[in-house]
Design a protein around this motif. Structure first.
Motif, short mmCIF file in Angstrom:
data_model
loop_
_atom_site.label_atom_id
_atom_site.label_comp_id
_atom_site.label_asym_id
_atom_site.label_seq_id
_atom_site.Cartn_x
_atom_site.Cartn_y
_atom_site.Cartn_z
N THR A 116 41.90 43.49 -75.19
CA THR A 116 42.95 43.12 -74.25
C THR A 116 42.58 43.46 -72.82
OG1 THR A 116 44.65 43.36 -75.96
CG2 THR A 116 45.38 43.49 -73.67
N THR A 117 41.87 44.57 -72.63
CA THR A 117 41.43 44.93 -71.27
C THR A 117 40.61 43.81 -70.64
OG1 THR A 117 41.47 47.29 -71.73
CG2 THR A 117 40.05 46.56 -69.95
N LYS A 118 39.78 43.16 -71.43
CA LYS A 118 38.94 42.08 -70.89
C LYS A 118 39.79 40.87 -70.50
CE LYS A 118 35.43 44.66 -71.52
NZ LYS A 118 34.87 45.38 -70.35
N LEU A 119 40.85 40.61 -71.26
CA LEU A 119 41.75 39.52 -70.87
C LEU A 119 42.46 39.87 -69.56
CD1 LEU A 119 43.23 36.85 -71.47
CD2 LEU A 119 44.89 38.19 -72.81
N ILE A 120 42.89 41.11 -69.43
CA ILE A 120 43.59 41.51 -68.20
C ILE A 120 42.67 41.41 -66.99
CG2 ILE A 120 44.84 43.37 -67.06
CD1 ILE A 120 46.21 41.91 -69.52
N ARG A 121 41.42 41.78 -67.17
CA ARG A 121 40.47 41.65 -66.04
C ARG A 121 40.35 40.19 -65.61
NH1 ARG A 121 35.91 46.37 -66.12
NH2 ARG A 121 35.85 45.67 -63.96
N SER A 122 40.42 39.28 -66.56
CA SER A 122 40.36 37.87 -66.19
C SER A 122 41.63 37.44 -65.47
CB SER A 122 40.11 37.00 -67.42
OG SER A 122 41.28 36.86 -68.22
N PHE A 123 42.77 38.01 -65.85
CA PHE A 123 44.02 37.70 -65.14
C PHE A 123 43.96 38.21 -63.69
CE2 PHE A 123 46.79 37.74 -69.26
CZ PHE A 123 46.33 36.47 -69.56
N VAL A 124 43.39 39.38 -63.49
CA VAL A 124 43.22 39.91 -62.13
C VAL A 124 42.34 38.97 -61.31
CG1 VAL A 124 42.26 41.81 -60.77
CG2 VAL A 124 43.64 42.31 -62.81
N GLU A 125 41.30 38.45 -61.94
CA GLU A 125 40.38 37.55 -61.22
C GLU A 125 41.04 36.22 -60.87
OE1 GLU A 125 36.07 39.02 -63.05
OE2 GLU A 125 37.05 37.25 -63.87
N ILE A 126 41.91 35.75 -61.74
CA ILE A 126 42.47 34.40 -61.51
C ILE A 126 43.73 34.43 -60.66
CG2 ILE A 126 44.08 34.13 -63.47
CD1 ILE A 126 42.60 31.40 -63.97
N GLU A 127 44.32 35.59 -60.46
CA GLU A 127 45.58 35.66 -59.70
C GLU A 127 45.51 35.01 -58.31
OE1 GLU A 127 48.84 38.80 -57.87
OE2 GLU A 127 47.08 39.57 -58.89
N PRO A 128 44.41 35.19 -57.55
CA PRO A 128 44.37 34.53 -56.23
C PRO A 128 44.49 33.00 -56.30
CG PRO A 128 42.69 36.23 -56.37
CD PRO A 128 43.23 36.05 -57.75
N TYR A 129 44.12 32.41 -57.44
CA TYR A 129 44.17 30.96 -57.60
C TYR A 129 45.41 30.52 -58.39
CZ TYR A 129 39.28 32.05 -56.70
OH TYR A 129 38.12 32.57 -56.17
N TYR A 130 46.00 31.47 -59.10
CA TYR A 130 47.12 31.17 -59.99
C TYR A 130 48.11 32.33 -59.91
CZ TYR A 130 49.61 30.38 -64.41
OH TYR A 130 50.58 30.19 -65.35
N PRO A 131 49.03 32.31 -58.95
CA PRO A 131 49.89 33.46 -58.68
C PRO A 131 50.73 33.92 -59.87
CG PRO A 131 49.95 31.92 -56.85
CD PRO A 131 49.19 31.24 -57.93
N SER A 132 51.02 33.04 -60.83
CA SER A 132 51.81 33.46 -61.99
C SER A 132 51.11 34.54 -62.80
CB SER A 132 52.11 32.25 -62.89
OG SER A 132 52.99 31.34 -62.25
#
Length: 410
Positions: free
Chosen positions: A329-345
């Motif tokens: 799950t930590t790896k998924l969250i790291r990807s969410f942190v990376e994508i937030e600037p492009y996908y604010p949700s």
């Protein structure tokens, strides 16, 4: 200021010698009674405290494996002299975050210890790669392609943080090792490991998202720092692997990724958080490198699908991530942190995780401060494993950096 404190009994722990490696005397911990601190503890402080506990309870202090860590606490009968490579790399990932936060955790020493897992050859392949185990001096066990890729990601990160070119040279060697594993069976891609390729009836003989997805991520990370003469070949390799995973293991219904393709060609449709997470990270990088919105769109679709698929009510939590395998799950969250600037949700996805982590910190730790695997607190299963503690460490570090914390903040 009132804080969660460990019971006084742990202040009196004494070191003892045990079969060639000194470890903390084992006193069975008890589940903690949840108690909210009057003042919140910073995530970077929680991370550093957990890192210190990992050193205290898991660190090998003498013998051939000094400087490494045990697989379990307490050490179990039949355990190797030191942990497997996977949990050790998880610990190094957490240490890298602490280093970024401003702590002196002897980060370079931890990275250098990857060397003791290195095998110059195996299974008739005379190309160096990292084995799954070590005797404290040299590597042994199976050489997994996902393990090697994850080490490669750590080596590239260490090069960026220290500017030590030795790490870049070691990462280059992993590129060659991965190339030795590529074939055209099922249209391309890597097997899970070099020892179990194309063996009918063997479930471990498969081409999984993890091997190919993490190889792609490593190659894209290496691409950013490698010599110009290597870039074209490295990028082409990464794109081949990404395309193979996308075409063979992506669920078109939700953008999440299935686990593997078996020798028979059948697809194991089990879904794990880290498989989708790594492909989100890959899509972001390919979009940046190639200036192609298509890859970012694919990553966003997968992020949406992953949150919908994996997040559910659990226990007293209105929304929770899976109650198992927190490293995934930590790896998924790291990807969410990376994508937030492009996908604010994605900020909402991260907020849900932070609430989940907070709940685990209060309700899913023992009296000695170590985490359960299950952060809903319902079952202290597998808490003895180093991997579970490394996952919690990395999660705390990720959140600390996400929130802009620093050990040096006034």
């Amino acid at each position: 200021m009132k804080k969660l404190m460990f019971p006084l009994i742990f202040i009196t722990l004494m070191l003892i010698s045990c079969s060639g490696d000194d470890i903390e005397e084992y006193i069975p911990p008890e589940p903690i009674t949840p108690e909210e601190p009057e003042e919140p503890v910073a995530y970077h402080t929680k991370a550093k405290d957990l890192f210190d506990l990992i050193n205290q309870f898991y660190g090998v202090r003498s013998g051939a494996a000094v400087g490494l860590f045990n697989e379990n606490y307490p050490k179990k009968s039949g355990d190797n002299i030191a942990s497997y490579l996977w949990p050790y790399d998880g610990l190094v990932s957490g240490a890298a975050l602490l280093h970024k936060l401003g702590y002196d955790v002897k980060y370079a020493d931890l990275v250098d210890n990857f060397d003791v897992y290195y095998r110059t050859s195996a299974d008739g392949v005379n190309i160096g790669g990292y084995g799954s185990s070590t005797n404290g001096t040299t590597g042994g066990g199976t050489r997994f392609y996902d393990d090697n890729s994850i080490v490669g990601i750590s080596l590239v990160e260490a090069y960026k943080l220290t500017n030590n070119r030795d790490y870049l040279d070691k990462a280059r060697q992993i590129v060659q090792f991965l190339k030795s594993g590529e074939d055209n069976i099922h249209g391309g891609g890597l097997w899970w490991n070099e020892s179990e390729k194309n063996i009918s009836g063997n479930e471990n003989s498969n081409k999984p998202t993890c091997s190919n997805g993490y190889a792609t991520l490593f190659l894209l990370e290496y691409y950013t720092v490698c010599d110009q003469s290597e870039k074209s070949d490295v990028l082409a390799f990464a794109r081949r692997l990404y395309t193979w995973v996308y075409n063979n293991l992506r669920d078109p219904a939700d953008g999440c990724y299935w686990n593997d393709v078996q020798v028979s060609g059948s697809v194991n449709k089990m879904k794990w958080t880290y498989n989708t997470g790594v492909m989100i990270s890959n899509g972001i990088r390919l979009s940046q490198i190639l200036s192609d919105q298509k890859y970012l769109n694919e990553a966003i679709e997968s992020a949406q699908g992953a949150y919908s698929y994996f997040v559910r009510p659990a226990g007293k939590l209105a929304l929770a991530y899976p109650n198992h395998d927190p490293w995934f799950t930590t790896k998924l969250i790291r990807s969410f942190v990376e994508i937030e600037p492009y996908y604010p949700s994605a900020a909402n996805y991260i907020k849900t995780f932070i609430n989940f982590l907070d709940y685990g910190y209060t309700h899913a730790r023992f009296s000695n401060g170590l985490f359960y695997e299950d952060w809903t607190g319902s079952d202290p299963k597998r808490a003895e494993q180093l991997l579970m503690q490394a996952a919690a460490l990395e999660s705390l570090g990720v959140v600390a950096l996400y929130k802009g914390e620093s050990a040096n903040a006034k």
